[in-house]
Design a protein around this motif. Structure first.
Motif, short mmCIF file in Angstrom:
data_model
loop_
_atom_site.label_atom_id
_atom_site.label_comp_id
_atom_site.label_asym_id
_atom_site.label_seq_id
_atom_site.Cartn_x
_atom_site.Cartn_y
_atom_site.Cartn_z
N HIS A 40 86.31 90.05 103.57
CA HIS A 40 86.92 90.03 104.88
C HIS A 40 86.04 89.31 105.91
CE1 HIS A 40 89.44 91.18 108.17
NE2 HIS A 40 88.46 91.84 108.76
N HIS A 41 84.76 89.20 105.62
CA HIS A 41 83.82 88.55 106.52
C HIS A 41 83.56 87.10 106.11
CE1 HIS A 41 82.40 91.89 109.11
NE2 HIS A 41 82.93 92.61 108.14
N GLN A 42 84.28 86.63 105.12
CA GLN A 42 84.14 85.25 104.64
C GLN A 42 85.42 84.48 104.95
OE1 GLN A 42 83.54 86.14 100.50
NE2 GLN A 42 81.34 86.46 100.74
N GLN A 43 85.33 83.18 104.83
CA GLN A 43 86.50 82.32 105.01
C GLN A 43 87.55 82.70 103.98
OE1 GLN A 43 86.61 79.80 107.33
NE2 GLN A 43 88.66 79.15 106.79
N ARG A 44 88.77 82.92 104.41
CA ARG A 44 89.85 83.27 103.49
C ARG A 44 90.40 82.02 102.84
NH1 ARG A 44 94.86 84.99 105.88
NH2 ARG A 44 93.49 85.40 107.61
N HIS A 45 90.62 82.10 101.53
CA HIS A 45 91.16 80.96 100.78
C HIS A 45 92.49 81.36 100.15
CE1 HIS A 45 87.40 78.85 101.30
NE2 HIS A 45 86.76 79.92 100.89
N GLY A 46 93.41 81.79 100.95
CA GLY A 46 94.70 82.22 100.44
C GLY A 46 95.23 83.36 101.29
N TRP A 47 96.34 83.89 100.86
CA TRP A 47 97.01 84.93 101.64
C TRP A 47 96.28 86.26 101.57
CZ3 TRP A 47 100.34 84.98 105.36
CH2 TRP A 47 101.01 86.14 105.67
N PHE A 48 95.81 86.64 100.38
CA PHE A 48 95.17 87.94 100.19
C PHE A 48 93.67 87.78 100.05
CE2 PHE A 48 99.49 88.73 98.70
CZ PHE A 48 99.80 89.87 99.43
N GLU A 49 92.97 88.86 100.36
CA GLU A 49 91.53 88.93 100.12
C GLU A 49 91.29 90.25 99.40
OE1 GLU A 49 90.31 90.44 104.56
OE2 GLU A 49 90.64 88.31 104.29
N LEU A 50 90.20 90.34 98.67
CA LEU A 50 89.90 91.55 97.91
C LEU A 50 89.89 92.79 98.81
CD1 LEU A 50 89.24 92.51 95.06
CD2 LEU A 50 86.82 92.11 95.56
N GLY A 87 98.90 102.50 109.58
CA GLY A 87 98.88 101.26 108.79
C GLY A 87 99.67 100.15 109.47
N ILE A 88 100.80 100.49 110.06
CA ILE A 88 101.60 99.50 110.80
C ILE A 88 100.83 99.02 112.02
CG2 ILE A 88 103.70 99.19 112.18
CD1 ILE A 88 105.04 101.19 110.14
N ILE A 89 100.22 99.97 112.75
CA ILE A 89 99.41 99.61 113.91
C ILE A 89 98.26 98.71 113.47
CG2 ILE A 89 97.82 100.53 115.67
CD1 ILE A 89 99.67 103.06 115.71
N TYR A 90 97.61 99.06 112.37
CA TYR A 90 96.51 98.26 111.82
C TYR A 90 96.98 96.84 111.53
CZ TYR A 90 92.66 96.80 108.85
OH TYR A 90 91.60 96.11 108.31
N PHE A 91 98.11 96.73 110.88
CA PHE A 91 98.64 95.41 110.53
C PHE A 91 98.91 94.59 111.79
CE2 PHE A 91 102.24 92.58 109.92
CZ PHE A 91 101.73 91.75 108.92
N ILE A 92 99.55 95.19 112.77
CA ILE A 92 99.89 94.46 114.00
C ILE A 92 98.63 94.06 114.76
CG2 ILE A 92 100.96 94.66 116.28
CD1 ILE A 92 103.15 96.40 114.87
N PHE A 97 97.41 90.22 115.29
CA PHE A 97 96.88 89.85 116.61
C PHE A 97 95.45 89.33 116.55
CE2 PHE A 97 94.71 91.19 120.59
CZ PHE A 97 95.34 90.29 121.45
N ILE A 98 94.55 90.03 115.87
CA ILE A 98 93.14 89.65 115.88
C ILE A 98 92.86 88.50 114.92
CG2 ILE A 98 90.78 90.42 115.37
CD1 ILE A 98 91.65 93.18 116.49
N HIS A 99 93.31 88.61 113.68
CA HIS A 99 92.99 87.59 112.68
C HIS A 99 94.07 86.52 112.51
CE1 HIS A 99 89.15 89.03 111.29
NE2 HIS A 99 89.63 90.26 111.30
N ASN A 100 95.15 86.65 113.24
CA ASN A 100 96.21 85.64 113.25
C ASN A 100 96.72 85.27 111.85
OD1 ASN A 100 96.41 85.20 116.10
ND2 ASN A 100 94.43 84.19 115.97
N ARG A 101 96.92 86.26 111.01
CA ARG A 101 97.54 85.97 109.71
C ARG A 101 98.94 85.41 109.91
NH1 ARG A 101 96.07 90.01 104.73
NH2 ARG A 101 93.83 89.72 104.81
N PHE A 102 99.53 85.77 111.03
CA PHE A 102 100.79 85.18 111.47
C PHE A 102 100.54 84.68 112.88
CE2 PHE A 102 101.93 88.71 108.70
CZ PHE A 102 102.74 88.07 107.78
N LYS A 103 100.91 83.46 113.16
CA LYS A 103 100.77 82.92 114.51
C LYS A 103 101.98 83.41 115.29
CE LYS A 103 97.31 80.01 113.63
NZ LYS A 103 96.02 80.57 113.67
N ALA A 104 101.76 84.41 116.14
CA ALA A 104 102.94 84.98 116.77
C ALA A 104 102.78 85.23 118.26
CB ALA A 104 103.31 86.28 116.08
N PHE A 105 101.72 85.90 118.66
CA PHE A 105 101.67 86.24 120.08
C PHE A 105 100.23 86.20 120.58
CE2 PHE A 105 101.16 90.34 118.02
CZ PHE A 105 100.26 91.03 118.81
N LYS A 106 100.11 85.89 121.83
CA LYS A 106 98.83 85.92 122.53
C LYS A 106 99.02 86.82 123.73
CE LYS A 106 97.10 81.43 121.14
NZ LYS A 106 96.19 81.83 120.12
#
Length: 146
Positions: A40-50, A87-92, A97-106
């Protein structure tokens, strides 16, 4: 009265999850489970991380609690519901919001900006130590100043 008790269990569980998540993050993820969390502290190379295995584990536990409590809608169901809502709050907050896995809102909301600043400080280091700010919804006051 039962509905108020159930709501209380859900809200208490959400609060407790923040405390548990903080402690797990600080003492386990940046401790003996670093070999998983470091992804999680490294550059992500895909959708999922360990590191996503932790979320899957919490989701499985929540679903199990909901399943064993669903017939009578007892406390286990409501604890599982609280974990799921966290978990839903965590995801949002975290993934969207923080890691921008989806570009959605600022947002320039002071609270959200402070949480984002605290999390960016947490990720400043790509190593196990030093690290600070382990919470999701709660951070030191210094990050909320404009």
């Amino acid at each position: 009265m039962k509905a108020l008790t159930d709501i209380g269990i859900v809200l208490s569980t959400i609060t407790l999850m923040e405390l548990i998540s903080w402690a797990m993050h600080k003492y386990l993820f940046h401790g003996p489970l670093w070999f998983i969390h470091k992804t999680h502290h490294q550059q992500r190379h895909g959708w999922f991380e360990l590191n996503d295995l932790f979320s899957i584990g919490f989701a499985a536990f929540a679903l199990w609690l909901m399943w064993i409590g669903h017939l009578s809608l007892d406390y286990r169901f409501w604890i599982g519901t609280g974990i799921s809502i966290y978990g839903i709050i965590y995801f949002i907050f975290h993934d969207w919001f923080i890691h921008n896995r989806f570009k959605a809102f600022k947002s320039d909301n002071r609270y959200l900006a402070g949480i984002r600043r605290a999390h960016k400080i947490h990720h400043k280091s790509t190593e196990k130590y030093p690290s600070e700010e382990f919470g999701l919804l709660v951070a030191s006051r210094k990050w909320f100043k404009k």
